[in-house]
Design a protein around this motif. Structure first.
Motif, mmCIF file in Angstrom:
data_model
loop_
_atom_site.group_PDB
_atom_site.id
_atom_site.type_symbol
_atom_site.label_atom_id
_atom_site.label_comp_id
_atom_site.label_asym_id
_atom_site.label_seq_id
_atom_site.Cartn_x
_atom_site.Cartn_y
_atom_site.Cartn_z
ATOM 1 N N ARG A 45 0.822 -1.197 0.000
ATOM 2 C CA ARG A 45 0.000 0.000 0.000
ATOM 3 C C ARG A 45 0.859 1.252 0.000
ATOM 4 N N ASP A 46 1.874 1.263 0.842
ATOM 5 C CA ASP A 46 2.707 2.459 0.934
ATOM 6 C C ASP A 46 3.424 2.740 -0.384
ATOM 7 N N ALA A 47 3.869 1.672 -1.032
ATOM 8 C CA ALA A 47 4.539 1.860 -2.321
ATOM 9 C C ALA A 47 3.588 2.487 -3.335
ATOM 10 N N SER A 48 2.357 2.007 -3.371
ATOM 11 C CA SER A 48 1.386 2.565 -4.301
ATOM 12 C C SER A 48 1.046 4.007 -3.933
ATOM 13 N N TYR A 49 0.943 4.241 -2.630
ATOM 14 C CA TYR A 49 0.649 5.596 -2.170
ATOM 15 C C TYR A 49 1.737 6.562 -2.654
ATOM 16 N N ASP A 50 2.970 6.161 -2.477
ATOM 17 C CA ASP A 50 4.069 7.028 -2.897
ATOM 18 C C ASP A 50 4.054 7.263 -4.401
ATOM 19 N N ALA A 51 3.776 6.187 -5.151
ATOM 20 C CA ALA A 51 3.740 6.328 -6.603
ATOM 21 C C ALA A 51 2.652 7.303 -7.030
ATOM 22 N N LEU A 52 1.488 7.184 -6.404
ATOM 23 C CA LEU A 52 0.388 8.066 -6.779
ATOM 24 C C LEU A 52 0.656 9.496 -6.348
ATOM 25 N N GLU A 53 1.314 9.647 -5.216
ATOM 26 C CA GLU A 53 1.660 11.000 -4.779
ATOM 27 C C GLU A 53 2.612 11.647 -5.794
ATOM 28 N N GLY A 54 3.585 10.862 -6.245
ATOM 29 C CA GLY A 54 4.506 11.377 -7.259
ATOM 30 C C GLY A 54 3.782 11.722 -8.554
ATOM 31 N N LEU A 55 2.824 10.872 -8.891
ATOM 32 C CA LEU A 55 2.044 11.129 -10.101
ATOM 33 C C LEU A 55 1.262 12.430 -9.981
ATOM 34 N N CYS A 56 0.652 12.654 -8.835
ATOM 35 C CA CYS A 56 -0.094 13.900 -8.617
ATOM 36 C C CYS A 56 0.843 15.100 -8.660
ATOM 37 N N ALA A 57 2.039 14.915 -8.154
ATOM 38 C CA ALA A 57 3.024 15.998 -8.226
ATOM 39 C C ALA A 57 3.313 16.349 -9.684
ATOM 40 N N ASP A 58 3.478 15.327 -10.503
ATOM 41 C CA ASP A 58 3.708 15.572 -11.922
ATOM 42 C C ASP A 58 2.531 16.312 -12.560
ATOM 43 N N LEU A 59 1.337 15.918 -12.162
ATOM 44 C CA LEU A 59 0.154 16.556 -12.737
ATOM 45 C C LEU A 59 0.095 18.033 -12.365
ATOM 46 N N VAL A 60 0.366 18.318 -11.093
ATOM 47 C CA VAL A 60 0.352 19.716 -10.647
ATOM 48 C C VAL A 60 1.431 20.515 -11.375
ATOM 49 N N ASP A 61 2.598 19.927 -11.495
ATOM 50 C CA ASP A 61 3.689 20.636 -12.176
ATOM 51 C C ASP A 61 3.358 20.887 -13.651
ATOM 52 N N ALA A 62 2.643 19.934 -14.244
ATOM 53 C CA ALA A 62 2.300 20.095 -15.657
ATOM 54 C C ALA A 62 1.294 21.227 -15.850
#
Lengths: 193, 193
Positions: free
Chosen positions: B125-142
């Motif tokens: 779960r934590d691994a997926s959480y981190d991945a999704l958090e990183g993905l959201c970061a990319d989305l915000v940056d985009a």
DNA sequence: CATTTTGTAGCACAGTCGTGCCAGAACCCG
DNA sequence: CGGGTTCTGGCACGACTGTGCTACAAAATG
């Protein structure tokens, strides 16, 4: 009438519910058996059944008590100096900003997911869901009356709150009270133009 | 090497995982026993243990497979005509907008709450959480490069998405695909000024 | 062909589960 | 004090649990 007993039976039920909460936090809802809860509450299994005839009744009571506590806190909030402050106070009561409320949220999440496959708990969950949805509607109306996208904004606020609660439960190290506060601040600022 | 077998053993494991998902949706994670899953998969309990030595291994595999499916869908998204469209496509893959993805979300929620008390699942779960958090970061940056409140906006987007997923699972009649789409539209519009 | 590997089913064990039931203890009321 | 109610603990039943183990069939390999 009678002199108040040493231990009000309803209080006893509440203390058993508190034992349920502790077991849920430690071992999950699966760890909740008549025997584990009885041991946690300092009773025998047979004695526990004197307060709760069935396990289903025990679970429903313990879940209802969580909902009651949140509701009592929200109802106790008086009107603030301005709408933004009032709304902020309400949201602060919904978010797990301190350990006690995070424990509450953990237990609620456990019950709410079991409600997915347990009709009795589902009724409790749906009622709370509706109440919170209505509350969010009030908050949106207070901040942005007659908003052109009212329905979407209500769901947006409600989803944001539930998402924050979820994150605080799952990753308390990431979703800190400070971060959650900042998120709410930004959201409310945007909502009120 | 060898000619491909009639049934790839890894495919068989995946089909057993699918049986786990069906049992989870019907009876919750508590309903997942070696015997119920075996029956759902059309196997005997003893035979199932030939593919999964322990129940813990079975659960971890079934959970991992959910995460893998979501990841594969997101990774398959190519760059769109503009950032907003691309971001929107990514979010659409995360939200349970059709029955299949809602089923996925239901199962994921069940596993993710059990991860609260199961260290093995917690790592997943934590691994997926981190991945999704990183993905959201990319989305915000985009959408909003160098946003002055970047951290808060990332958590805001991530919480909003998880909240929508939660609502879609718990109240699919309320959190309809249309409403979720409208919510995301409004959020992305605000995020890009 | 024979042999080894792989898959399948079933039984047995020790444990936990919810619940029904009952013997006493503790308490209150008259 | 007696009599009734409330509370407590414990036992027993049948059902279900994960897992170890074994016997047997099917398939692949030599």
């Amino acid at each position: 009438m009678t002199v108040p007993k040493v231990v009000d039976p309803e209080e006893r039920r509440a203390s058993v519910a508190a034992a349920v909460w502790r077991v849920v936090r430690r071992s999950g809802l699966d760890g909740v058996s008549v025997r584990t809860v009885a041991a946690e509450a300092g009773l025998s299994a047979g004695s526990l059944r004197h307060y709760f005839a069935t396990q289903a009744e025990l679970l429903a009571f313990a879940m209802q008590l969580v909902a009651d506590r949140v509701r009592a806190r929200v109802d106790a909030i008086g009107p603030g100096p301005d709408p933004v402050t009032t709304v902020r106070r309400v949201i602060d009561e919904l978010l797990p900003l301190d350990p006690e409320r995070r424990a509450e949220a953990e237990v609620w999440l456990a019950f709410t997911t079991r409600a997915q496959v347990d009709p009795a708990l589902r009724a409790l969950r749906d009622a709370s869901y509706d109440a919170l949805e209505g509350l969010c509607a009030d908050l949106v109306d207070a901040l942005a009356p007659e908003h052109p996208h009212r329905a979407a904004e209500i769901e947006r606020l409600y989803s944001l709150i539930d998402g924050l609660v979820l994150h605080a439960v799952m990753r308390p190290d990431r979703a800190t009270p400070e971060l959650m506060g900042a998120v709410v601040d930004r959201h409310l600022a945007e909502l009120g133009q």
